[in-house]
Design a protein around this motif. Structure first.
Motif, short mmCIF file in Angstrom:
data_model
loop_
_atom_site.label_atom_id
_atom_site.label_comp_id
_atom_site.label_asym_id
_atom_site.label_seq_id
_atom_site.Cartn_x
_atom_site.Cartn_y
_atom_site.Cartn_z
N LEU A 4 17.05 52.87 24.07
CA LEU A 4 17.34 51.76 24.52
C LEU A 4 19.06 51.34 24.27
O LEU A 4 19.29 51.84 23.01
N GLU A 6 21.91 48.09 23.95
CA GLU A 6 21.65 46.62 23.92
C GLU A 6 23.23 46.47 24.15
O GLU A 6 24.02 47.03 23.96
N SER A 21 21.44 42.15 27.47
CA SER A 21 20.73 43.14 28.25
C SER A 21 20.39 44.09 27.54
O SER A 21 20.99 44.68 26.37
N CYS A 22 19.38 44.73 27.89
CA CYS A 22 18.82 46.17 26.99
C CYS A 22 18.55 47.20 28.40
O CYS A 22 18.02 46.87 29.31
N TRP A 36 12.37 41.52 21.97
CA TRP A 36 13.80 41.38 21.28
C TRP A 36 13.50 40.91 19.87
O TRP A 36 12.77 39.97 19.85
N ARG A 75 13.10 41.02 33.12
CA ARG A 75 13.13 42.38 33.26
C ARG A 75 13.60 42.35 34.89
O ARG A 75 12.76 41.74 35.57
N TYR A 83 16.23 41.54 29.75
CA TYR A 83 17.52 40.43 29.51
C TYR A 83 16.92 39.34 28.51
O TYR A 83 15.62 39.30 28.73
N TYR A 98 18.06 43.29 18.46
CA TYR A 98 17.45 44.45 18.89
C TYR A 98 16.61 44.29 20.01
O TYR A 98 15.81 43.51 19.94
N CYS A 99 16.68 45.18 20.75
CA CYS A 99 15.76 45.67 21.85
C CYS A 99 14.72 46.74 21.32
O CYS A 99 15.03 47.68 20.68
N TRP A 119 13.81 51.95 19.32
CA TRP A 119 14.74 50.63 19.12
C TRP A 119 15.98 51.13 19.58
O TRP A 119 16.53 52.12 19.69
N GLY A 120 16.60 50.02 20.11
CA GLY A 120 18.20 50.00 20.18
C GLY A 120 18.92 50.11 19.33
O GLY A 120 18.32 49.74 17.80
N THR A 123 22.87 44.57 19.23
CA THR A 123 24.21 43.95 19.54
C THR A 123 24.34 42.57 18.70
O THR A 123 23.53 41.68 18.69
#
Length: 129
Positions: A4, A6, A21-22, A36, A75, A83, A98-99, A119-120, A123
């Protein structure tokens, strides 16, 4: 495995808007619950919103009370993107966003970070007063 990433964070004035955005890769996220979370300095990770996968119903959105009516999660399954439209932002919402993803339906614990497997890196969103 799902990766992922972000994007879309930045500096915005109070009352302004941002769209996060993810981007998912590794496998399709057609059966993934996507969420999120955010984490402010010195605080724990906080649930923001989720598109919860549900058999036969597609995806069910849920929001934290603090963001209801201002944030919209969506999405694009064809692009494996999720999103978060954030409106009327407040300074106290400054945080790293975080996504997160988990396969299937996490049930009533969709707002708990421990149910998510992927997890991303996050951002940063900074809201100035």
């Amino acid at each position: 495995q799902v990766q992922l990433v972000e994007s879309g964070g930045g500096l915005v004035q109070a009352g302004g808007s941002l769209i996060l955005s993810c981007a998912a890769s590794g496998r399709t996220i057609n059966r993934e619950t996507m969420a999120w979370f955010r984490q402010a300095p010195g605080k724990g990770r906080e649930f923001v919103s989720v598109l919860r996968w549900s058999e036969g119903i597609t995806f069910i959105p849920h929001y934290a009370d603090a963001v209801k009516g201002r944030f919209i999660i969506s999405r694009d399954s064809a692009k494996d993107m999720v999103y978060l439209q954030m409106n009327r932002l407040k300074p106290e919402e400054t945080a790293k966003y975080y996504c997160a993803a988990v396969l299937g339906d996490p049930g009533i614990n969709y707002h708990k970070d421990y149910v998510y497997d992927y997890w991303g890196q996050g951002t940063q969103v900074t809201v100035s007063s």
